[in-house]
Design an enzyme around this catalytic site. Structure first.
Site, PDB file in Angstrom:
ATOM      1  N   GLU A   1       0.469   6.275  -6.118  1.00 34.98           N
ATOM      2  CA  GLU A   1      -0.396   5.302  -6.932  1.00 34.98           C
ATOM      3  C   GLU A   1      -0.998   5.191  -8.015  1.00 34.98           C
ATOM      4  O   GLU A   1      -1.325   7.214  -7.895  1.00 34.98           O
ATOM      5  CB  GLU A   1      -0.975   3.843  -6.343  1.00 34.98           C
ATOM      6  CG  GLU A   1      -0.635   3.131  -5.260  1.00 34.98           C
ATOM      7  CD  GLU A   1      -0.745   2.289  -5.137  1.00 34.98           C
ATOM      8  OE1 GLU A   1      -1.105   1.277  -4.560  1.00 34.98           O
ATOM      9  OE2 GLU A   1      -2.487   2.493  -4.716  1.00 34.98           O
TER      10      GLU A   1
ATOM     11  N   HIS B   1      -0.315   7.828  -0.194  1.00 36.48           N
ATOM     12  CA  HIS B   1      -0.050   7.595   1.232  1.00 36.48           C
ATOM     13  C   HIS B   1       0.978   8.007   2.371  1.00 36.48           C
ATOM     14  O   HIS B   1       2.569   7.280   1.870  1.00 36.48           O
ATOM     15  CB  HIS B   1      -0.131   5.518   1.718  1.00 36.48           C
ATOM     16  CG  HIS B   1       0.001   5.769   3.742  1.00 36.48           C
ATOM     17  ND1 HIS B   1       0.356   3.987   3.716  1.00 36.48           N
ATOM     18  CD2 HIS B   1      -0.399   5.978   4.457  1.00 36.48           C
ATOM     19  CE1 HIS B   1      -0.572   3.793   4.649  1.00 36.48           C
ATOM     20  NE2 HIS B   1      -0.043   5.016   5.453  1.00 36.48           N
TER      21      HIS B   1
ATOM     22  N   GLY C   1      -5.996  -1.235  -0.791  1.00 36.93           N
ATOM     23  CA  GLY C   1      -5.484  -1.757   0.038  1.00 36.93           C
ATOM     24  C   GLY C   1      -3.820  -1.842   0.086  1.00 36.93           C
ATOM     25  O   GLY C   1      -3.326  -1.399  -0.164  1.00 36.93           O
TER      26      GLY C   1
ATOM     27  N   HIS D   1      -8.125   1.959   8.629  1.00 35.32           N
ATOM     28  CA  HIS D   1      -7.856   2.104   7.589  1.00 35.32           C
ATOM     29  C   HIS D   1      -6.910   1.660   6.494  1.00 35.32           C
ATOM     30  O   HIS D   1      -6.371   2.571   5.544  1.00 35.32           O
ATOM     31  CB  HIS D   1      -6.586   3.239   7.785  1.00 35.32           C
ATOM     32  CG  HIS D   1      -5.090   2.296   8.558  1.00 35.32           C
ATOM     33  ND1 HIS D   1      -4.834   1.178   8.751  1.00 35.32           N
ATOM     34  CD2 HIS D   1      -3.728   2.813   8.318  1.00 35.32           C
ATOM     35  CE1 HIS D   1      -4.151   0.605   9.126  1.00 35.32           C
ATOM     36  NE2 HIS D   1      -3.043   1.474   8.776  1.00 35.32           N
TER      37      HIS D   1
END
Length: 408
Positions: free
Chosen positions: A175, A189, A314, A337
């Site tokens: 992102e 991630h 999120g 997490h």
């Protein structure tokens, strides 16, 4: 003294459970799964449940399992070392182009993502020919991997160098984000990819075989364990530590490629050394708690020792947080997490429409097709409530909102 916010539950025949879940939904199946883990004879003190807690395979996602004298491979899981990395750049929002599609396309071109396995077809989520930088990075891990393979040849043909610097599928993402001061961040991630999956599955099955051989009855077969002092315990610890190092390096390589891709789209020079965080949230490590040396397995939980920086993301359309740990002893210095699922992937595909997904990801340059409905924001708990439930575990340092999101 810091006020505690956990809920306390006794477990018959086991240690208690301390849960930071006030104000967030917790599935009864997750509670039952936590209780099974708490009944294992080598659990130290108690099991801690984070606010993003939900059902997992073997052990509950969003749990912290402290053990003495044993390790449970399925509690670590198959995405060994899965975690987050974030880098703050010197750019601000006004430095970005009005249309972010080019940045998304550059990210997608720089980092292999997704999966297209099939007979005779190359997996799009792997390198065809790994770049020289990836090959060089792999050499730092190759000798140790050779030592593992010498003992367990079945692991030899796992995806290693071809997955180093790649994103994967599911909830893994890359992102571009803006923080509360409109500064630009890159966040990603991912974990240990194919080789970590192979190591996890291999040792989970080996532990089950050992349990059957020793006629040990378990509350759940997936809680099969290796006792400390046995050959398989030592071999698993060696392999899992290697996979965790692979995962951390995987994120570093991806971040380098992502920043290069961003530079290809923005003429203004920038640096990204202001602040960087790289943290696991599926792993096992040795730590000292309550004055004793123990093994801490965090399955979907982040270390939140006093002053330690971590990342709590999120969903695709929600905020994410850079946090600083408060060192809460009762949580074994841990925090959540992420937001945690409230719908399984199958449920999300059935219950959430494409129009709802598009509405929930407005303002984000991302996939808006049926293939990512299982990752849609409504499949997750509200991140604000998750953060409120763990206000005694972490303090928020930066609040991020994504403007570009790449999913596998």
């Amino acid at each position: 003294m810091t006020e505690t916010h956990y809920e306390f539950a006794e477990v018959e025949g086991g240690v208690p459970i301390k849960s930071w879940t006030r104000g967030v939904p917790v599935d009864d199946k997750a509670k039952a799964q936590l209780a099974k883990a708490a009944q294992m004879p080598f659990i130290f003190k108690h099991v801690a449940a984070m606010p993003d807690v939900h059902v997992g395979i073997g052990a509950t996602v969003g749990s912290v399992i402290p053990t003495k004298g044993a390790v449970i491979p399925a509690a670590v899981g198959v995405d060994i070392g899965c975690g987050m990395m974030a880098a703050r750049t010197s750019l601000v929002a006004s430095d970005l182009p009005d249309n972010l599609a080019g940045i998304r396309s550059a990210f997608e071109g720089a980092v292999p993502h997704g999966r297209s396995a099939g007979r005779g077809r190359r997996d799009k989520g792997a390198w065809g020919e790994p770049p020289q930088g990836v090959v060089d990075a792999w050499t730092t891990l190759a000798v140790r991997f050779g030592n593992i393979v010498a003992k367990y040849p079945k692991l030899k043909n796992s995806n290693t160098v071809v997955h180093l610097g790649t994103l994967g599928t599911g909830n893994h993402f890359l992102e571009l984000c803006l923080d509360q001061d409109q500064r630009v961040w890159v966040m990603l991630h991912s974990g240990s990819r194919g080789v970590g999956n192979a190591i996890g599955r291999f040792f989970i099955e080996l532990a089950k075989q050992d349990m059957r051989m020793w006629h040990i009855n378990l509350p759940d077969e997936d809680l099969a364990y290796f006792p400390e002092g046995t050959e398989h315990f030592d071999d698993y610890v060696e392999a899992v530590e290697w996979a965790q190092d692979f995962a951390a390096l995987n994120r570093q390589v991806m971040m380098t490629h992502a920043l290069d891709a961003l530079r290809s789209q923005i003429a203004k020079p920038f640096d990204a050394t202001c602040e960087a965080v790289n943290c696991h949230h599926n792993y096992v490590t040795r730590e000292n708690h309550f004055g004793e040396d123990v093994l801490i397995t965090r399955k979907g939980a982040v270390r939140a020792a006093k002053g330690t920086l971590g990342i709590i993301p999120g969903s695709m359309g929600a905020k994410s947080f850079i946090v600083r740990g408060l060192g809460n002893a009762d949580s074994f210095e841990s925090c959540s997490h992420g937001a945690g699922r409230v719908m399984s992937r199958t449920q999300a595909k059935k219950l959430v429409s494409l129009d709802e997904h598009i509405a929930d990801t407005v303002g984000v340059e991302c996939r808006k097709d049926e293939g990512v409905i299982d990752e849609t924001p409504r499949a997750y708990k509200p991140i604000e409530k998750v953060m409120a439930a763990q206000s005694d575990l972490v303090e928020i340092v930066h609040t991020l909102k994504q403007v570009v999101c790449v999913k596998g």
